[in-house]
Design a protein around this motif. Structure first.
Motif, short mmCIF file in Angstrom:
data_model
loop_
_atom_site.label_atom_id
_atom_site.label_comp_id
_atom_site.label_asym_id
_atom_site.label_seq_id
_atom_site.Cartn_x
_atom_site.Cartn_y
_atom_site.Cartn_z
N ASP A 90 -4.47 -6.91 2.65
CA ASP A 90 -4.61 -8.37 2.18
C ASP A 90 -5.22 -8.33 1.04
OD1 ASP A 90 -4.98 -11.24 2.52
OD2 ASP A 90 -7.06 -10.87 3.02
N ARG A 91 -6.14 -7.29 0.63
CA ARG A 91 -6.72 -6.92 -0.64
C ARG A 91 -5.82 -6.79 -1.58
NH1 ARG A 91 -7.71 -2.94 -3.20
NH2 ARG A 91 -9.44 -3.19 -4.88
N ALA A 92 -4.60 -5.89 -1.28
CA ALA A 92 -3.63 -5.52 -2.16
C ALA A 92 -3.01 -6.89 -2.85
CB ALA A 92 -2.77 -4.55 -1.67
N LYS A 93 -2.89 -7.84 -1.87
CA LYS A 93 -1.84 -9.16 -2.34
C LYS A 93 -3.03 -9.92 -3.25
CE LYS A 93 0.84 -12.57 -2.32
NZ LYS A 93 1.34 -13.19 -1.03
N SER A 94 -4.20 -9.86 -2.90
CA SER A 94 -5.18 -10.49 -3.99
C SER A 94 -5.45 -9.76 -5.07
CB SER A 94 -6.66 -10.76 -3.06
OG SER A 94 -7.55 -11.38 -3.91
N GLU A 115 7.25 -6.02 -6.79
CA GLU A 115 7.32 -5.08 -7.85
C GLU A 115 6.01 -4.48 -8.32
OE1 GLU A 115 10.93 -7.71 -10.25
OE2 GLU A 115 8.93 -8.33 -10.24
N TYR A 116 4.91 -5.62 -8.03
CA TYR A 116 3.62 -4.94 -8.12
C TYR A 116 3.14 -3.61 -7.48
CZ TYR A 116 -1.61 -5.06 -8.21
OH TYR A 116 -2.86 -4.66 -8.22
N VAL A 117 3.50 -3.90 -6.07
CA VAL A 117 3.34 -2.86 -5.10
C VAL A 117 4.13 -1.54 -5.65
CG1 VAL A 117 3.23 -1.83 -3.06
CG2 VAL A 117 2.37 -4.32 -3.17
N THR A 118 5.29 -1.72 -5.93
CA THR A 118 6.35 -0.37 -6.25
C THR A 118 5.76 0.21 -7.47
OG1 THR A 118 8.26 -1.75 -5.30
CG2 THR A 118 8.70 0.17 -6.87
N GLU A 119 5.31 -0.73 -8.44
CA GLU A 119 4.73 -0.01 -9.76
C GLU A 119 3.31 0.62 -9.38
OE1 GLU A 119 2.65 -1.94 -13.56
OE2 GLU A 119 4.74 -2.62 -13.48
N LYS A 120 2.61 0.06 -8.83
CA LYS A 120 1.21 0.41 -8.37
C LYS A 120 1.48 1.90 -7.59
CE LYS A 120 -1.69 -2.15 -10.63
NZ LYS A 120 -2.48 -1.86 -11.75
#
Length: 256
Positions: A90-94, A115-120
């Motif tokens: 949940d924190r990752a989404k925030s 895309e954000y998670v893939t990049e991070k």
């Protein structure tokens, strides 16, 4: 002369820290101060925090995104730590909504959460959404320029758990109101001017939804493969969060 007492808020990124900072600022005014270095990648070790405390005797409360445990060891003052823990997925989404929308002043995020998670989570990346709690709470260094961590993942997890266990109080973001109630009882005797109210600032997600429904939505948004990768890169944090919730639930709230 009575020993000096002060609150140190370990303001972990996207863990309801803005709400706690506002509470401290409203309560203590100029006796509260933030302490962070210019570079967001910097970390503040206990010896540096101790130096800041010694150089600012007027302060009653300090907030820092960059300060790392363990607590400074001093005979001249007593620290009352404030720390909040949050479910890492949940924190990752925030973090995504803050970094890719709010921080950029956009009406919509600049890309998708997937895309954000893939990049991070590319090799060498992921610090903001990969075992974030355990990294910040397992530091071994007291002095110097850089934090130190045990090379063994399970040892880092154990150290983070031991730090949490040493605290008289910690909060859970998903149980924010209950956490505020406990913070009130934890601090009111030593800091009677503290004004604890139910406030939520800088929130990038609605707090009315249950954690379960948020996780279902996140899994649907990311897809099974990326969701599983995010879970794997937060294996330590998920274990730490479960441990924190068990300890939080084991405490019986006190009556007025």
């Amino acid at each position: 002369m009575p020993m000096r007492k002060l609150i140190v808020h370990y303001h972990l990124f996207k863990n309801a820290g803005s709400s706690i900072d506002k509470l401290l600022e409203d309560s203590f005014g100029e006796s509260w101060k933030g302490f962070d270095r210019t570079s967001s990648a910097s970390k503040i070790l206990p010896a540096c925090l101790d130096d800041f405390i010694q150089r600012n005797p007027e302060l009653v409360a300090i907030s820092s995104h960059q300060a790392l445990p363990p607590l400074p060891n001093s005979q001249e003052y007593e620290i009352f730590p404030l720390l909040f823990v949050r479910h890492p997925i949940d924190r990752a989404k925030s973090a995504y909504l803050f970094e890719w929308q709010k921080q950029l002043g956009l009406d919509q995020p600049k890309g998708t959460f997937r895309e954000y998670v893939t990049e991070k989570l590319q090799p060498g990346e992921g610090g903001a959404i990969s075992d974030f709690h355990v990294y910040h709470l397992s530091n071994l260094a007291v002095d110097g320029q850089k934090p130190m961590h045990d090379p063994e993942p399970e040892a880092r997890l154990q150290r983070a758990k031991e730090f949490l266990e040493s605290l008289a109080f910690f909060g859970i973001v998903e149980q924010f109101q209950e956490s505020l109630v406990r913070a009130h009882f934890y601090l009111k005797y030593h800091f009677p001017e503290l004004k604890v109210v139910n406030r939520t600032l800088n929130s990038t997600q609605g707090r009315g939804r249950s954690l379960e429904s948020k996780l279902i939505g996140i899994r649907s948004e990311l897809g099974a493969e990326i969701y599983s990768l995010l879970e794997e890169r937060n294996r330590l944090d998920l274990s730490f969060y479960q441990y924190a919730c068990r300890r939080f639930s084991a405490v019986v709230p006190r009556e007025n």
